[in-house]
Design an enzyme around this catalytic site. Structure first.
Site, PDB file in Angstrom:
ATOM      1  N   SER A  46      28.030  64.595  -9.013  1.00 46.73           N
ATOM      2  CA  SER A  46      28.784  63.808  -9.991  1.00 46.73           C
ATOM      3  C   SER A  46      28.739  62.311  -9.726  1.00 46.73           C
ATOM      4  O   SER A  46      28.928  61.519 -10.644  1.00 46.73           O
ATOM      5  CB  SER A  46      30.240  64.273 -10.032  1.00 46.73           C
ATOM      6  N   HIS A 269      35.776  58.537  -8.844  1.00 40.00           N
ATOM      7  CA  HIS A 269      34.332  58.471  -9.088  1.00 40.00           C
ATOM      8  C   HIS A 269      33.895  57.040  -9.413  1.00 40.00           C
ATOM      9  O   HIS A 269      34.733  56.176  -9.668  1.00 40.00           O
ATOM     10  CB  HIS A 269      33.951  59.416 -10.230  1.00 40.00           C
TER      11      HIS A 269
END
Length: 286
Positions: A46, A269
């Site tokens: 990811s 993230h």
């Protein structure tokens, strides 16, 4: 490694021109120096796949493969053609074997490689050490505003997984070489969520122990990633200024984010800015 090089004839002509007079030869045509081109495949998890939450996605829905992630930025360059095979949640095994995502089977990522592939980026290892568990623990503390105790719960199992990671990365590199022998491989490091000694409102609920642990863990995984790359004659990219652009930076300066709502990122993230910076770093390496 595969390289797109000039022919010996052109090299000889350039050499003669360099050794000749300063003035151009009357009537001579300029020499067109070909620009290197790359057949590229992006592999990984990811940290490579997920860009902004509002961006369109490509590939299987499960993978959340964003159209503004760093592989997309690399593919936007005129020198580069190829494809993005990254997928959220991926571990090293998912690069090597098909993945059952419930509603669909995700092919092994290395199946995207071919003899003609001469550039590969690789972002993998975070989920092998339990990034999801770690992030979940921190996010729970941030949402509940209750003091965290994540290191006590996860440090021992995570340390064991970090110790196993080099062997798993070696297996990935061998698989890449089997399918695309001689390809140039660039491993991308993990942008740190927090810098040493850094404090900000978002992480005040985290204990001193947990803040220090997440910093050391980022350093550990990036060290393991870089050492594996070196063992296999690959390169490593991690922006030098990453520690100045953590989740504690001003929203517009964050390359990663804790909660994501101020930057359009997924929690824990890279932000869209961080993905763009990583793409620039990869392209600068070329």
């Amino acid at each position: 490694m595969k390289r797109h090089i000039l022919t010996s004839v052109i090299l000889a002509c350039l050499g003669l021109a360099a050794c000749g007079t300063d003035s151009p030869v009357p009537g001579s045509a300029p020499v067109d120096v070909p620009v290197p081109t790359y057949n590229y495949v992006a592999l990984g998890d990811s940290y490579a796949a997920m860009g902004s939450t509002s961006a369109e996605t490509t590939g299987p829905d499960y993978c959340l493969r964003s159209s503004d992630n760093y592989p997309a930025g690399v593919l936007s360059d005129a020198q580069v053609t190829g494809l993005d095979a990254t997928c959220q949640g991926a571990v090293t095994a998912d690069l090597l074997r098909p993945r059952d995502a419930g509603s669909e089977i995700i092919p092994a990522q290395v199946d995207a490689l071919a003899d003609s592939t001469d550039l590969v980026t690789l972002s993998i290892g975070g989920n092998d050490i339990g990034f999801g568990d770690i992030a979940g623990c921190f996010l729970m503390a941030m949402h509940t505003r209750q003091a965290s105790n994540c290191a006590a719960a996860w440090e021992a199992p995570v340390s064991a997984r970090v110790a196993e990671l080099p062997g798993r990365l070696d297996e990935v590199y061998r698989a890449i070489d089997e399918r695309s022998e001689g390809a140039r491989v660039i491993a991308t490091g993990y942008l740190p969520l927090l810098a040493p000694g850094e404090r900000c409102a978002e992480v005040e609920v985290l204990s001193d122990t947990d803040r220090a642990w997440v910093v050391s863990l980022s350093e550990d995984i990036n060290r393991v990633v870089a050492e594996a790359a070196a063992r296999h004659d690959a390169e490593t990219v991690l922006p030098a200024a990453a520690a100045d652009h953590t989740g504690c930076a001003e929203p517009g300066q964050r390359w990663v984010d804790f909660l994501g709502w101020q930057t359009g990122a997924f929690p824990m993230h890279p932000t869209p800015v961080g993905q763009a910076v990583m793409a620039e770093e990869v392209l600068a390496q070329l």
